[in-house]
Design a protein around this motif. Structure first.
Motif, mmCIF file in Angstrom:
data_model
loop_
_atom_site.group_PDB
_atom_site.id
_atom_site.type_symbol
_atom_site.label_atom_id
_atom_site.label_comp_id
_atom_site.label_asym_id
_atom_site.label_seq_id
_atom_site.Cartn_x
_atom_site.Cartn_y
_atom_site.Cartn_z
ATOM 1 N N ARG A 1 0.846 -1.193 0.000
ATOM 2 C CA ARG A 1 0.000 0.000 0.000
ATOM 3 C C ARG A 1 0.882 1.244 0.000
ATOM 4 N NH1 ARG A 1 -2.665 -3.700 3.390
ATOM 5 N NH2 ARG A 1 -4.840 -4.116 2.802
ATOM 6 N N GLN A 2 0.483 2.230 -0.774
ATOM 7 C CA GLN A 2 1.241 3.474 -0.827
ATOM 8 C C GLN A 2 1.098 4.236 0.485
ATOM 9 O OE1 GLN A 2 -0.534 5.515 -4.110
ATOM 10 N NE2 GLN A 2 0.565 4.334 -5.661
ATOM 11 N N PRO A 3 2.097 5.029 0.830
ATOM 12 C CA PRO A 3 1.951 5.908 1.996
ATOM 13 C C PRO A 3 0.734 6.808 1.832
ATOM 14 C CG PRO A 3 4.227 5.858 1.253
ATOM 15 C CD PRO A 3 3.429 5.137 0.208
ATOM 16 N N LEU A 4 0.161 7.195 2.946
ATOM 17 C CA LEU A 4 -1.093 7.936 2.919
ATOM 18 C C LEU A 4 -0.930 9.370 2.421
ATOM 19 C CD1 LEU A 4 -4.073 7.635 3.559
ATOM 20 C CD2 LEU A 4 -3.612 8.380 5.895
ATOM 21 N N SER A 5 0.244 9.937 2.569
ATOM 22 C CA SER A 5 0.438 11.336 2.187
ATOM 23 C C SER A 5 0.164 11.524 0.696
ATOM 24 C CB SER A 5 1.865 11.778 2.513
ATOM 25 O OG SER A 5 2.812 10.972 1.843
ATOM 26 N N GLY A 6 -0.669 12.499 0.383
ATOM 27 C CA GLY A 6 -0.953 12.821 -1.015
ATOM 28 C C GLY A 6 -2.062 12.014 -1.643
ATOM 29 N N ARG A 7 -2.727 11.168 -0.870
ATOM 30 C CA ARG A 7 -3.834 10.386 -1.434
ATOM 31 C C ARG A 7 -4.918 10.240 -0.380
ATOM 32 N NH1 ARG A 7 -4.464 5.192 0.332
ATOM 33 N NH2 ARG A 7 -2.687 4.155 1.335
ATOM 34 N N PRO A 8 -6.158 9.898 -0.800
ATOM 35 C CA PRO A 8 -7.245 9.722 0.181
ATOM 36 C C PRO A 8 -7.096 8.421 0.956
ATOM 37 C CG PRO A 8 -8.034 9.260 -2.029
ATOM 38 C CD PRO A 8 -6.651 9.800 -2.191
ATOM 39 N N LEU A 9 -7.622 8.411 2.173
ATOM 40 C CA LEU A 9 -7.722 7.191 2.957
ATOM 41 C C LEU A 9 -8.836 6.344 2.354
ATOM 42 C CD1 LEU A 9 -6.804 5.748 5.647
ATOM 43 C CD2 LEU A 9 -8.838 6.794 6.675
ATOM 44 N N ARG A 10 -8.542 5.091 2.058
ATOM 45 C CA ARG A 10 -9.523 4.208 1.417
ATOM 46 C C ARG A 10 -10.179 3.326 2.482
ATOM 47 N NH1 ARG A 10 -4.982 3.862 -2.312
ATOM 48 N NH2 ARG A 10 -5.392 5.275 -4.061
ATOM 49 N N GLU B 1 -12.015 7.930 0.444
ATOM 50 C CA GLU B 1 -12.879 7.228 -0.505
ATOM 51 C C GLU B 1 -13.479 6.047 0.250
ATOM 52 O OE1 GLU B 1 -10.356 6.068 -3.687
ATOM 53 O OE2 GLU B 1 -10.187 8.091 -4.536
ATOM 54 N N MET B 2 -14.798 5.946 0.233
ATOM 55 C CA MET B 2 -15.467 4.888 0.988
ATOM 56 C C MET B 2 -16.239 3.990 0.032
ATOM 57 S SD MET B 2 -18.171 5.198 4.192
ATOM 58 C CE MET B 2 -17.052 6.293 5.074
ATOM 59 N N THR B 3 -16.007 2.675 0.146
ATOM 60 C CA THR B 3 -16.702 1.687 -0.681
ATOM 61 C C THR B 3 -17.572 0.827 0.222
ATOM 62 O OG1 THR B 3 -14.776 1.609 -2.156
ATOM 63 C CG2 THR B 3 -16.426 -0.120 -2.410
ATOM 64 N N LEU B 4 -18.864 0.791 -0.085
ATOM 65 C CA LEU B 4 -19.819 0.000 0.689
ATOM 66 C C LEU B 4 -20.248 -1.189 -0.163
ATOM 67 C CD1 LEU B 4 -22.033 2.913 2.096
ATOM 68 C CD2 LEU B 4 -19.798 2.106 2.887
ATOM 69 N N VAL B 5 -19.923 -2.381 0.281
ATOM 70 C CA VAL B 5 -20.159 -3.605 -0.495
ATOM 71 C C VAL B 5 -21.089 -4.516 0.299
ATOM 72 C CG1 VAL B 5 -19.085 -5.596 -1.609
ATOM 73 C CG2 VAL B 5 -17.865 -3.414 -1.498
ATOM 74 N N GLY B 6 -22.215 -4.891 -0.290
ATOM 75 C CA GLY B 6 -23.112 -5.792 0.420
ATOM 76 C C GLY B 6 -24.501 -5.817 -0.163
ATOM 77 N N ILE C 1 -23.325 11.878 -2.167
ATOM 78 C CA ILE C 1 -22.016 11.943 -1.502
ATOM 79 C C ILE C 1 -20.963 11.416 -2.467
ATOM 80 C CG2 ILE C 1 -20.672 11.272 0.519
ATOM 81 C CD1 ILE C 1 -23.282 10.709 1.972
ATOM 82 N N PRO C 2 -20.152 12.290 -3.067
ATOM 83 C CA PRO C 2 -19.222 11.843 -4.107
ATOM 84 C C PRO C 2 -18.140 10.894 -3.607
ATOM 85 C CG PRO C 2 -19.004 14.207 -3.687
ATOM 86 C CD PRO C 2 -20.148 13.742 -2.885
ATOM 87 N N SER C 3 -17.837 10.921 -2.326
ATOM 88 C CA SER C 3 -16.749 10.069 -1.816
ATOM 89 C C SER C 3 -17.182 8.636 -1.555
ATOM 90 C CB SER C 3 -16.176 10.665 -0.527
ATOM 91 O OG SER C 3 -17.172 10.676 0.496
ATOM 92 N N VAL C 4 -18.482 8.341 -1.715
ATOM 93 C CA VAL C 4 -19.008 7.014 -1.366
ATOM 94 C C VAL C 4 -19.468 6.285 -2.622
ATOM 95 C CG1 VAL C 4 -20.725 5.724 -0.054
ATOM 96 C CG2 VAL C 4 -19.715 7.799 0.917
ATOM 97 N N HIS D 1 -7.873 -1.466 0.047
ATOM 98 C CA HIS D 1 -8.305 -0.465 1.015
ATOM 99 C C HIS D 1 -7.385 -0.452 2.227
ATOM 100 C CE1 HIS D 1 -11.926 -0.854 -1.473
ATOM 101 N NE2 HIS D 1 -12.293 0.328 -0.998
ATOM 102 N N ASP D 2 -7.377 0.684 2.895
ATOM 103 C CA ASP D 2 -6.525 0.851 4.070
ATOM 104 C C ASP D 2 -7.205 0.406 5.352
ATOM 105 O OD1 ASP D 2 -4.373 2.407 2.653
ATOM 106 O OD2 ASP D 2 -6.041 3.805 2.367
ATOM 107 N N ALA D 3 -8.519 0.639 5.445
ATOM 108 C CA ALA D 3 -9.238 0.388 6.689
ATOM 109 C C ALA D 3 -10.595 -0.226 6.383
ATOM 110 C CB ALA D 3 -9.416 1.683 7.477
#
Length: 538
Positions: free
Chosen positions: A212-221, A253-258, A273-276, A294-296
């Motif tokens: 995973r890339q370092p978090l700096s400069g990108r959104p938390l996934r 960036e949030m991904t909801l799967v289900g 909500i554009p981030s979801v 994803h990170d979290a």
């Protein structure tokens, strides 16, 4: 028994495969009913993995699939070539009107009688009252062939009530967390304490975590993977969480799967909500890819047993961020080390959960995510591997298989008291079992009212030689080809058994059963089940 399910292969890794050095003993035969079928759930994944690894260890394993509630999307799950699939999804399931529990009882009975060649079959019960009641029916009719086992998947009152209610027939109890083991010791009679074991879920452990890339400069996934539902999962906290993160300036960036009953409402809440991104439920083979991307992994649930989604995230280094639950979260996650636990109570609403989860995510993004991800995987490998899971289950099942039978008590009904649907359904199942056990032998019935008329489709297949009724106004009328008489005249036709077909007056008729016993006739009741155990089906 060999009905097929069209499946896509689940990707496995070496942690799922037994090796030549693996000392795990082969398990006894195992039957696992799934009342929700292939509907998305952690219990489905637990069942798939357990069934597959037990079969790989030379065990004979069957899984009974029932139809989930209407509108539920099913997953394409592969149980492997060695697991037998009993497919009842063509008929109404436990969550549908018209469900006939006799279908479940008969399917389980047929599987048990086929599988129990040299040793009894372990019947793994959890999740729904229908399978416990079916297990009770088998423990009455085939006690020598079954060893029912109760599984505590969560500390929800419903689950604990079932395990307490059906304790007399259960040969063992498996709790998925230490907290649940303690709760079971509080719930069950003291003499059953030694019959309670704790076996955590097992998940596939990848050889290494994703880069995973370092978090700096990108959104938390951030990923949510699970059931879209309000009561337990509290899913509307997720769009509120995205809004709160944006308000705090946390790029994400949030991904909801289900899938689930709240899907439409959740999609509407997220539509602006554009981030979801909301996606359909992922097949098991795709979950690993999502976790690696994803990170979290966020889990806003009010309660969980030991969340399989949380353990899968842990194994892939996708750092869990969870609402607290006594029965699993704190046992799997060390805050700040292998995840974050939000400060929110189970009875708080979605807004409170969103705020608490936002605080936890804010704390997470200030930590060394790469090192945390590595610690997550190491923790999962040490505590939640499939090898340890399999070994513990094989040892528990082998121990349980050697126990003597525990017949379901004859003075207790199979279904929970107060469940109106079950109270109607399981007397029907018991009647069907009785009639099949008599195998054409002439019998008598007592009662010709509404309950008897509702059982007409079963009774028309029986050989009824006499009908009795306490209502003298009915005497002389015809019912199922017989003239209705008083009970004192039934012995004249030479029958040996009479079945009480009255729901409202069954207790009164049972109290006066000596009128039949004095004629050499055995009396059988369907509701309170005070009569001798049902005859084994022919």
């Amino acid at each position: 028994m060999n009905a097929s399910v069209e499946n896509s292969r689940i990707e496995t890794n070496r942690s799922m495969q037994p090796t030549m050095e693996d000392p795990t003993p082969p398990p006894p035969p195992v039957l696992i009913p799934l009342p929700s079928g292939l509907a998305i759930s952690g219990i489905l994944l637990f069942t798939q993995r357990l069934a597959s690894v037990l079969a790989e260890h030379d065990g004979r394993v069957a899984v009974l699939l029932q139809r989930p509630e209407p509108g539920t999307r099913e997953l394409a799950v592969d149980f492997g070539p060695r697991v037998e699939i009993i497919d009842l999804r063509s008929v109404a399931g436990p969550a549908e009107p018209g469900y006939d529990p006799w279908q479940t009882v008969r399917a389980c009975r047929d599987a048990v009688t086929t599988m129990a060649q040299a040793e009894p079959v372990a019947l793994l019960l959890g999740q729904h009252e229908s399978v416990f009641a079916a297990g009770a029916a088998l423990a009455q009719t085939l006690p020598e062939l079954v060893r029912p086992v109760g599984i505590a998947h969560s500390d929800h009152a419903y689950d604990l009530t079932l395990l307490g209610r059906y304790e007399p027939m259960l040969h063992g109890f498996i709790a998925v967390s230490e907290h649940l083991k303690r709760r079971l010791k509080q719930t069950l009679p003291q003499h059953r304490a030694d019959d309670i074991a704790q076996i955590a879920y097992g998940v596939p452990i990848p050889d290494r975590i994703a880069d995973r890339q370092p978090l700096s400069g990108r959104p938390l996934r951030i990923l949510y993977n699970g059931r879209f539902e309000h009561r337990q999962k509290r899913v509307l906290a997720l769009p509120m969480l995205a809004g709160e993160l944006s308000r705090r300036g946390i790029e994400h960036e949030m991904t909801l799967v289900g899938d689930g009953p709240a899907r439409d409402e959740l999609e509407r809440a997220c539509s602006t909500i554009p981030s979801v991104t909301v996606r359909p439920a992922a097949e098991p083979k795709d979950v690993a890819k999502l976790l690696d991307a994803h990170d979290a992994a966020v889990l806003p649930s009010r309660y969980e047993g030991l969340s399989v989604a949380m353990l899968e995230a842990l194994a892939h280094g996708c750092i869990p961020v969870c609402a607290p639950s006594e029965s699993g979260t704190a046992e799997a996650i060390t805050p700040g080390i292998t995840g974050e636990i939000a400060r929110v109570a189970p009875d708080q609403d979605e807004r409170a959960a969103a705020m608490a989860l936002a605080d936890a995510i804010d704390a997470l993004r200030r930590r060394d995510l790469i090192e945390m991800a590595r610690r997550c995987r190491r923790e999962a490998e040490a505590r939640f591997s499939l090898q340890a899971h399999t070994r513990a289950w094989c040892e528990a099942l082998t121990r349980i298989s050697g126990q003597p039978p525990r017949p379901w008590p004859i003075d207790r009904a199979c279904a929970l008291a107060g469940d109106a649907a079950a109270e109607q359904q399981f007397p029907r199942a018991r009647l069907a079992a009785l009639l099949e056990g008599f195998a054409g032998q002439p019998i008598a019935v007592h009662g010709s009212g509404r309950f008897a008329q509702r059982m007409a489709d079963l009774l028309c297949e029986a050989t009824i030689a006499a009908v009795a009724d306490d209502d003298r106004q009915r005497h002389g009328a015809r019912f199922f080809g017989c003239t209705i008489t008083g009970p004192e005249a039934v012995g004249k036709v030479g029958v040996r058994d009479v079945i009480i077909l009255s729901a409202m007056h069954e207790s009164d008729i049972w109290a006066r059963r000596s009128v039949y016993e004095s004629q050499g006739i055995t009396v059988h009741r369907l509701h309170a089940a005070d009569e001798p155990a049902l005859p084994s089906p022919a």
